[in-house]
Design an enzyme around this catalytic site. Structure first.
Site, PDB file in Angstrom:
ATOM      1  N   ALA A 124      62.473 -13.113  56.425  1.00  0.00           N
ATOM      2  CA  ALA A 124      62.035 -14.322  55.699  1.00  0.00           C
ATOM      3  C   ALA A 124      61.523 -15.410  56.638  1.00  0.00           C
ATOM      4  O   ALA A 124      61.231 -16.508  56.202  1.00  0.00           O
ATOM      5  CB  ALA A 124      63.196 -14.864  54.856  1.00  0.00           C
ATOM      6  N   PHE A 149      55.048 -12.573  54.394  1.00  0.00           N
ATOM      7  CA  PHE A 149      55.404 -12.300  52.991  1.00  0.00           C
ATOM      8  C   PHE A 149      56.811 -12.817  52.664  1.00  0.00           C
ATOM      9  O   PHE A 149      57.045 -13.355  51.579  1.00  0.00           O
ATOM     10  CB  PHE A 149      55.391 -10.795  52.703  1.00  0.00           C
ATOM     11  N   ARG A 206      65.440 -12.446  62.567  1.00  0.00           N
ATOM     12  CA  ARG A 206      65.979 -12.667  63.922  1.00  0.00           C
ATOM     13  C   ARG A 206      65.757 -14.096  64.382  1.00  0.00           C
ATOM     14  O   ARG A 206      66.555 -14.643  65.112  1.00  0.00           O
ATOM     15  CB  ARG A 206      65.317 -11.693  64.909  1.00  0.00           C
ATOM     16  N   ASN A 224      61.710  -6.401  53.031  1.00  0.00           N
ATOM     17  CA  ASN A 224      60.390  -6.795  53.519  1.00  0.00           C
ATOM     18  C   ASN A 224      60.253  -6.689  55.032  1.00  0.00           C
ATOM     19  O   ASN A 224      59.169  -6.403  55.539  1.00  0.00           O
ATOM     20  CB  ASN A 224      60.138  -8.243  53.065  1.00  0.00           C
ATOM     21  N   TYR A 239      53.342   4.030  62.300  1.00  0.00           N
ATOM     22  CA  TYR A 239      53.472   2.946  61.317  1.00  0.00           C
ATOM     23  C   TYR A 239      53.215   3.484  59.913  1.00  0.00           C
ATOM     24  O   TYR A 239      54.017   3.278  58.990  1.00  0.00           O
ATOM     25  CB  TYR A 239      52.507   1.797  61.639  1.00  0.00           C
ATOM     26  N   LYS A 252      55.771   3.912  56.492  1.00  0.00           N
ATOM     27  CA  LYS A 252      55.510   3.324  55.181  1.00  0.00           C
ATOM     28  C   LYS A 252      55.410   4.402  54.086  1.00  0.00           C
ATOM     29  O   LYS A 252      55.735   4.161  52.924  1.00  0.00           O
ATOM     30  CB  LYS A 252      54.249   2.452  55.243  1.00  0.00           C
ATOM     31  N   PRO A 257      50.665  -3.430  50.224  1.00  0.00           N
ATOM     32  CA  PRO A 257      49.506  -4.291  50.469  1.00  0.00           C
ATOM     33  C   PRO A 257      48.566  -3.669  51.498  1.00  0.00           C
ATOM     34  O   PRO A 257      48.996  -2.917  52.378  1.00  0.00           O
ATOM     35  CB  PRO A 257      50.121  -5.581  51.045  1.00  0.00           C
ATOM     36  N   PHE A 306      51.580 -10.370  61.263  1.00  0.00           N
ATOM     37  CA  PHE A 306      51.582  -8.913  61.435  1.00  0.00           C
ATOM     38  C   PHE A 306      50.746  -8.454  62.640  1.00  0.00           C
ATOM     39  O   PHE A 306      51.216  -7.681  63.482  1.00  0.00           O
ATOM     40  CB  PHE A 306      51.060  -8.277  60.137  1.00  0.00           C
TER      41      PHE A 306
HETATM   42  P1  NDP Z   1      55.161 -10.899  59.693  1.00  0.00           P
HETATM   43  O1  NDP Z   1      55.129 -10.429  61.107  1.00  0.00           O
HETATM   44  O2  NDP Z   1      54.588 -12.237  59.385  1.00  0.00           O
HETATM   45  O3  NDP Z   1      56.656 -10.846  59.129  1.00  0.00           O
HETATM   46  C1  NDP Z   1      57.536  -9.813  59.458  1.00  0.00           C
HETATM   47  C2  NDP Z   1      58.949 -10.269  59.207  1.00  0.00           C
HETATM   48  O4  NDP Z   1      59.842  -9.181  59.521  1.00  0.00           O
HETATM   49  C3  NDP Z   1      59.342 -11.449  60.080  1.00  0.00           C
HETATM   50  O5  NDP Z   1      60.037 -12.382  59.292  1.00  0.00           O
HETATM   51  C4  NDP Z   1      60.256 -10.841  61.122  1.00  0.00           C
HETATM   52  O6  NDP Z   1      61.254 -11.788  61.482  1.00  0.00           O
HETATM   53  C5  NDP Z   1      60.884  -9.682  60.323  1.00  0.00           C
HETATM   54  N1  NDP Z   1      61.425  -8.651  61.185  1.00  0.00           N
HETATM   55  C6  NDP Z   1      60.771  -7.814  62.021  1.00  0.00           C
HETATM   56  N2  NDP Z   1      61.631  -7.033  62.678  1.00  0.00           N
HETATM   57  C7  NDP Z   1      62.880  -7.379  62.250  1.00  0.00           C
HETATM   58  C8  NDP Z   1      64.191  -6.955  62.569  1.00  0.00           C
HETATM   59  N3  NDP Z   1      64.418  -5.997  63.479  1.00  0.00           N
HETATM   60  N4  NDP Z   1      65.238  -7.535  61.942  1.00  0.00           N
HETATM   61  C9  NDP Z   1      65.029  -8.501  61.028  1.00  0.00           C
HETATM   62  N5  NDP Z   1      63.813  -8.961  60.682  1.00  0.00           N
HETATM   63  C10 NDP Z   1      62.747  -8.405  61.298  1.00  0.00           C
HETATM   64  O7  NDP Z   1      54.411  -9.778  58.869  1.00  0.00           O
HETATM   65  P2  NDP Z   1      54.240  -9.545  57.275  1.00  0.00           P
HETATM   66  O8  NDP Z   1      54.788 -10.654  56.488  1.00  0.00           O
HETATM   67  O9  NDP Z   1      52.813  -9.167  57.083  1.00  0.00           O
HETATM   68  O10 NDP Z   1      55.121  -8.242  57.102  1.00  0.00           O
HETATM   69  C11 NDP Z   1      56.111  -8.093  56.113  1.00  0.00           C
HETATM   70  C12 NDP Z   1      56.133  -6.655  55.675  1.00  0.00           C
HETATM   71  O11 NDP Z   1      54.882  -6.339  55.082  1.00  0.00           O
HETATM   72  C13 NDP Z   1      56.310  -5.654  56.817  1.00  0.00           C
HETATM   73  O12 NDP Z   1      57.174  -4.633  56.360  1.00  0.00           O
HETATM   74  C14 NDP Z   1      54.900  -5.108  57.039  1.00  0.00           C
HETATM   75  O13 NDP Z   1      54.918  -3.816  57.567  1.00  0.00           O
HETATM   76  C15 NDP Z   1      54.377  -5.133  55.615  1.00  0.00           C
HETATM   77  N6  NDP Z   1      52.933  -5.139  55.441  1.00  0.00           N
HETATM   78  C16 NDP Z   1      52.129  -6.072  56.036  1.00  0.00           C
HETATM   79  C17 NDP Z   1      50.761  -6.062  55.800  1.00  0.00           C
HETATM   80  C18 NDP Z   1      49.824  -7.014  56.454  1.00  0.00           C
HETATM   81  O14 NDP Z   1      48.620  -6.704  56.554  1.00  0.00           O
HETATM   82  N7  NDP Z   1      50.266  -8.188  56.869  1.00  0.00           N
HETATM   83  C19 NDP Z   1      50.155  -5.089  54.872  1.00  0.00           C
HETATM   84  C20 NDP Z   1      51.105  -4.142  54.319  1.00  0.00           C
HETATM   85  C21 NDP Z   1      52.435  -4.194  54.576  1.00  0.00           C
HETATM   86  P3  NDP Z   1      61.839 -12.032  62.942  1.00  0.00           P
HETATM   87  O15 NDP Z   1      60.743 -11.697  63.923  1.00  0.00           O
HETATM   88  O16 NDP Z   1      62.208 -13.481  62.935  1.00  0.00           O
HETATM   89  O17 NDP Z   1      63.016 -11.120  63.003  1.00  0.00           O
HETATM   90  C1  8X3 Z   2      49.447  -3.386  57.113  1.00  0.00           C
HETATM   91  C2  8X3 Z   2      48.071  -2.978  56.689  1.00  0.00           C
HETATM   92  O1  8X3 Z   2      46.064  -1.534  57.292  1.00  0.00           O
HETATM   93  O2  8X3 Z   2      47.069  -2.854  59.071  1.00  0.00           O
HETATM   94  O3  8X3 Z   2      50.398  -2.519  56.630  1.00  0.00           O
HETATM   95  O4  8X3 Z   2      48.187  -0.905  58.239  1.00  0.00           O
HETATM   96  S1  8X3 Z   2      47.314  -2.025  57.888  1.00  0.00           S
END
Ligand code: NDP
Ligand code: 8X3
Length: 252
Positions: free
Chosen positions: A10, A14, A34, A85, A151, A155, A181, A188
């Site tokens: 969080a 997302f 974290r 998430n 990756y 998923k 998504p 990301f």
């Molecule tokens: P962000 O990098 O903005 O957010 C990722 C979140 O995951 C952060 O809050 C991070 O928090 C947390 N996180 C990562 N590793 C850990 C861990 N070991 N323990 C606890 N928390 C963790 O990316 P998104 O919001 O885009 O990603 C959210 C989800 O959506 C992911 O699962 C990603 O794979 C998925 N996704 C993203 C897409 C995109 O294009 N952006 C498309 C499709 C899916 P912190 O570092 O503080 O721990």
């Molecule tokens: C994130 C979207 O296309 O970078 O899951 O894998 S993509």
């Protein structure tokens, strides 16, 4: 008593947008990540709207997950909605040039971390005869692309695991959904390219990606349909994205 939503990851993207969305609708929040300072800032922003519990948690650490969930204050113990998430991609190299540690981190986070949290929360939902689990997968779980190797596979696991849960939960009112998504502008790419800002920015250059709020609105929507309706799986891309043609290797 308001319903309680637990959101992993969080602190940005997302997860952060999702916390805002559910807070606006009066849900109590349990927020894990974290980066605790990010969660503190978010809590300060939202605490006038609802009650919020935050904790620093690395979901790859099994003991820490157990402790964090055991340590939830009484008022936050009953999780009604779990948003799995937290996740990440690391690297975009072809498999033969990838870093094995990166592969392991993706598996530990996107698969094992998600399983750990789910394994702890799901029995409490079954016991209370209520709940909704939303797993964040990706278009990468269905549609392979060069460099998406591990990756994408993590998923694909998330999508199939979600279906498996649905099968197991037949006969209960518990709902399960995976959301996949496509390209969305969050941290990301910054994480994937290990803070190489130029590479990360190039992903979203001259196009209109999804934004975190778009996904948060969708997550909220899948929870707000009538209780007998289960959105199994939902794939969403920006209008500006589509599949490519199949690749062919040629000798000339
Ligand atoms: P962000 O990098 O903005 O957010 C990722 C979140 O995951 C952060 O809050 C991070 O928090 C947390 N996180 C990562 N590793 C850990 C861990 N070991 N323990 C606890 N928390 C963790 O990316 P998104 O919001 O885009 O990603 C959210 C989800 O959506 C992911 O699962 C990603 O794979 C998925 N996704 C993203 C897409 C995109 O294009 N952006 C498309 C499709 C899916 P912190 O570092 O503080 O721990
Ligand atoms: C994130 C979207 O296309 O970078 O899951 O894998 S993509």
């Amino acid at each position: 008593m308001p319903q309680t939503v637990l959101i992993t990851g969080a602190s940005s993207g997302f997860g952060e947008a999702c916390a805002r969305k559910f807070a606006q609708h009066g849900y109590s929040l349990v927020l894990f990540a974290r980066r605790l300072e990010r969660l503190e800032t978010l809590k300060n922003e939202l605490q006038s709207l609802t009650s919020i519990y935050i904790a620093q948690l690395d979901i790859t650490d099994g003991l820490a997950v157990d402790e964090a969930l055991r340590g939830l204050p009484e008022q936050f113990k009953n999780i009604d909605i779990l948003v799995n998430n937290a996740g990440l991609a690391l690297g975009l190299e072809p498999a033969n040039k990838s870093d094995l540690d990166d592969w392991q981190t993706m598996v530990d986070t996107n698969i094992s971390g998600l399983l750990r949290i789910t394994h702890r929360i799901l029995p409490t939902m079954v016991e209370r005869n209520t709940g909704h689990i939303i797993n964040i997968a990706s278009t990468a779980g269905s549609w392979p692309y060069p460099g998406g190797n591990t990756y994408g596979a993590t998923k694909a696991f998330v999508k199939q695991f979600t279906r498996g849960l649905k099968a197991d939960l037949l006969g209960t009112p518990i709902r399960v959904t995976d959301i996949s998504p496509g390209m969305a502008e969050t941290e990301f790419s910054d994480v994937r390219f290990k803070h190489n800002t130029q590479k990360a920015n190039a992903v979203y250059k001259s196009t209109e990606p999804l934004m975190a709020k778009d996904i948060a609105d969708i997550i909220y929507w899948v929870t707000s349909v009538p209780a007998h309706v289960n959105i199994n799986s939902l794939e969403v891309m920006p209008v500006s994205q589509a599949w490519g043609s199949l690749a062919v290797s040629r000798t000339d």
